[in-house]
Enzyme design. Sequence first.
Site, PDB file in Angstrom:
ATOM      1  N   HIS A  59       0.845  -1.062   0.119  1.00 12.79           N
ATOM      2  CA  HIS A  59       0.070  -0.064  -0.038  1.00 12.79           C
ATOM      3  C   HIS A  59       0.952   1.276  -0.232  1.00 12.79           C
ATOM      4  O   HIS A  59       2.067   1.035   0.094  1.00 12.79           O
ATOM      5  CB  HIS A  59      -0.996   0.026   1.151  1.00 12.79           C
ATOM      6  N   CYS A 100       3.705  -3.986   6.734  1.00 15.13           N
ATOM      7  CA  CYS A 100       3.210  -4.057   5.307  1.00 15.13           C
ATOM      8  C   CYS A 100       4.360  -3.468   4.405  1.00 15.13           C
ATOM      9  O   CYS A 100       5.427  -3.050   5.016  1.00 15.13           O
ATOM     10  CB  CYS A 100       2.129  -3.103   5.068  1.00 15.13           C
TER      11      CYS A 100
END
Length: 384
Positions: free
Chosen positions: A187, A216
């Site tokens: 992301h 992430c």
Amino acid sequence: MKKKLRLLACLLLAATLLSACGGGRVTYMGKAEPPSREPADSPIDEIKRPPENTETPEEPEEPEEPEEPEPEPEPEPKPEPKQEDPAPPAPQPEPPAGDPKPDAPKKKGNYSYYIKVNVQANTVTIYKPDADGYYTVPARAMICSTGTATPKSGTYSLPGNHWEWKGLFGDVYGQYATHITGNILFHSVPYTKKGDKGSLEYWEFDKLGTSASMGCIRLQVIDAKWIYDNLYAIQAVQFYSAADPGPLGKPYAPLISGNEQCRGWDPTDPDGNNPWHNQPTTLIVGNYVGKPADAACELAKADGLLPETVSASSDQPKGTVIAQSIAPGDEVEIGTTIVFTVSEGPAEPEPPAPEPPGGEEPDPGPGQDDPPADNVEPEDPEQP
């Protein structure tokens, strides 16, 4: 057959009894005598004997015992033809040692891309298949930020989930999020408000290229959107760790905190309202010579350059920039690499040769140019 024999035996018995009586009369009690008959020539002639059966009575046939078949003679063994020694098999070509491309995964199905995430170098490299169907052709490199929970190894097939905006830990949101495994996603750098592209955490954007996330893989918006758009063409994502960032190197990400007008936006966001699109795409290179290497690198990044360093001996203090690859005042594209030559300090002088003990020079002994010592009297030998 038995009945015939019994009948024949009765007839013979009756004939024998009649012949024994001769020609005497037989008186029947209480009855008149039968009329007399002329005597026959022979008493035996009065009885007509049945023709004697001259045939021998047949004996019951005994069942014939089956004849035992005569054993067939065993065939004589034929001499087997002498077999010649088989010719040695032709040498087969040796298979290549190991997989010809052991580090390259094989293309499967209709996939077109394979992603490798270098956790140590904080880079992402996209590969395309070569003519043999192995993912060996680097197509795109991305700078990223990984974290403590990022997998250090392993290969994962993408589940197929992605979101234009996704809520993250810490009450923040990621743009163009793609699910990898568990709670690990690709992301953008986080935003404080969902759907507000001007609420970027710019201080986190300046950390791209270092380990800064919870797990992430943070990317610039342009790179997160590429993965989001090509989700179904990606075969797998592989994690590994190496100092080498990859075949395409480590891309550049500008430091944006110093630009108060634009820093709320990701500079790579293709949105038409992005204020970075109105910023100049080139810069004038400054003079970094004479500055400490760490300070020069920070200034160059803030100016939009990508600094690298090499070392060299110099009379300048150690760690000082003594040269730069781009002259001050030159105009270059933002993101251009500049190389700083950093002083290792003056060379240390060689230590002097150690002096002999006592401060006296040793006698070198006779040399080639010394005259022969014929006139030197020999010393008296030591007395016992």
